[in-house]
Design an enzyme around this catalytic site. Structure first.
Site: not given
Ligand code: MV4
Length: 495
Positions: A115, A199, A234, A291
């Site tokens: 990442k 972050e 997730h 993918r």
């Molecule tokens: C975040 C966020 C809030 N703020 N980053 C979860 C999956 C991963 N790809 C990144 N994720 C998140 N990153 C920041 N800076 C909240 C999430 C997140 C989330 C993101 C997408 C779909 C569902 C989620 C559920 C909880 C938290």
């Protein structure tokens, strides 16, 4: 490319083979001992057993898979999703064997698999990102400075993580040190890489991802977005295209950013760029999935593009046959994932035999599945039974079709997430489009799937009346839906 091997199983193996067949390409299935009788094995022109049921001894045996390719004269491998699909080591071995992997280069997989390196590659293209540390943090003082600078709460993320794995939220500065120590040691043991970064925490975001396609001649296009905010731990539950919150301007800006992310790693083939979108419609790049994704059908439904065919064409070295201007959004599409899980019992896998399995069909309905009536769902893999996809002229029609299709689906022998999906897409917040990634956590309790006593009495009375009026002559009565859904539904049972 004359013959391809599908290094996967279930619905995605079938889905890939269907496109290959339409292109006149021969198909080879590999399967584990648990999948001997699966439809995808029969559908292939040739099929080879790769080993015992556990994935590590079958679907993850890259060495064996390459051997099979050599023996059978296979010139391309489609990895599907999961398993070896984002494994740069496998991609390198495939290349060394002189076989074409239908997917991006191992170099692109490596850049996007981490990442931090993904964010660093994207930074050169001015892509919006959540403020935070640029590199891995080890020093607590530096971490504290960053946290205070970007503002609390912050998230600690594992660089080797992704998809929500290894994330920790920190609300108070005095908790940072302990959370960081834990995050590092967790990342080290889970991924063999203890790199973490920080972050600012975006509260109540929407998860919107952009489908991209790139050829090996410098052309990159986006096939619009998928809204994937309805998820549980997730795990995506409902996906749709397009998103109801993007304006044409925002869509174009995010599309361009997504194409730039693809350019930043010299991407080839189909890929997905994930973004968070906050309440003020600011968007931030999160990560890129290298993918074909589970939810790719909704993008196919609104664009009319067969993504698997495009992947194969790109892998053959052809140019994309269309430009960005050729692409238009047509109508609206929804997908729900049907799992063999009990939504009234904490989504515990409810693996069993599909005693009854009748799928919906009709206008605007697509079912991507890998099972048949009478089959056992293997315990070794993901318990997804199928993906139910609808398309309509607009969002409302896509939703109404989905409710109808869910009601037309007849599965007995195991509990499924169908009632949960039905509840989700009929919820006021979903229908109005006013939801974020906290939807399930905010609104779902097992009780919402329970029929009320009053409903139950009414159903019982009507069932009795129905049975009586038919004088037991007919073999079927109307009974309630196992008390799992608040709606009317006739379930046919022998008497
Ligand atoms: C975040 C966020 C809030 N703020 N980053 C979860 C999956 C991963 N790809 C990144 N994720 C998140 N990153 C920041 N800076 C909240 C999430 C997140 C989330 C993101 C997408 C779909 C569902 C989620 C559920 C909880 C938290």
């Amino acid at each position: 490319m004359r013959k391809i091997l599908i290094a996967n199983r279930g619905e995605i193996a079938l889905r890939v083979m269907r496109s290959a067949k339409e292109m006149g390409i021969a198909t080879v299935a590999i399967y584990s001992e648990a999948d001997r009788n699966a439809p995808f094995v029969r559908y292939a022109d040739e099929a080879v057993c790769v080993g015992p049921p556990p994935s590590a001894q079958s679907y993850l045996r890259g060495d064996k898979i390459i051997e099979i390719c050599k023996e059978l004269g296979v010139d391309g491998i489609h990895p599907g999703y999961g398993f070896l699909s984002e494994n740069a080591g496998f991609a390198t071995a495939v290349r060394a064997a002189g076989i074409t992997l239908i997917g991006p280069s191992p170099e692109a997989m490596n850049v996007m698999g981490d990442k931090l390196s993904a964010k660093n590659a994207a930074r050169k293209y001015n892509i919006p990102m959540v403020p935070g540390t640029e590199g891995a943090v080890n020093d607590v003082e530096e971490a504290k400075r960053t946290a205070l600078e970007v503002g609390l709460p912050v998230l600690i993320k594992a660089s080797a993580g992704g998809g929500g794995k290894g994330m920790r939220i920190v609300e108070k500065i005095e908790d940072l040190e302990e959370q960081m120590t834990r995050a590092i040691s967790e990342a080290q043991s889970a991924f063999g890489d203890g790199s973490v970064f920080i972050e600012r925490y975006v509260a109540g975001p929407r998860h919107i991802e952009i489908q991209v396609l790139a050829d090996n001649h410098g052309n990159v296009v986006y096939l619009f977005e998928r809204e994937c905010s309805i998820q549980r731990r997730h795990q995506k539950v409902v996906e749709e295209a397009p998103s109801s919150v993007l304006t044409p301007e925002l869509r174009a800006a995010m599309g361009k950013s997504a194409c730039d992310v693809a350019r930043s790693c010299d991407y080839s083939g189909a890929g997905t760029v994930e973004f968070l979108v906050d309440e003020n419609l600011n968007y931030y790049f999160l990560e890129m999935n290298t993918r074909l994704q589970v939810e790719h059908p909704v993008s196919e439904m609104i664009t009319g593009i067969d993504l698997v065919k495009e992947q194969i064409n790109v892998a053959r070295g052809e140019k994309l046959s269309f430009t960005q201007d050729d692409l238009k959004i047509n109508g609206h599409s929804l997908e729900v994932r049907v799992y063999a899980e009990d939504p009234t019992n904490n989504f515990l896998p409810d693996i069993g035999r599909l005693v009854t399995y009748r799928k919906p069909s009709g206008p605007g309905v697509r079912v991507d599945d890998g099972f048949e009536e009478g089959m056992d769902i293997p315990i070794y893999y993901d318990p997804m039974i199928s993906k139910l996809i609808t398309h309509g002229k607009d969002r409302m029609e896509a939703i109404q079709r989905m409710v109808r299709a869910i009601d037309d689906y007849d599965i007995t022998g195991c509990q499924t997430t169908l009632p949960f999906c039905r509840w989700a897409i009929q919820h006021e917040a979903f229908v109005s489009g006013n939801f974020d990634t906290h939807f399930v956590k905010k609104y779902f309790t097992p009780e919402v799937l329970q029929v009320s006593d009053e409903d139950e009495m009414e159903i019982a009375a009507l069932a009795a009346l129905h049975a009586f009026s038919n004088k037991v002559k007919q073999q079927e009565v109307v009974v309630p839906t196992n008390g799992k859904s608040s709606s009317w539904k006739s379930r046919r049972m022998g008497v």
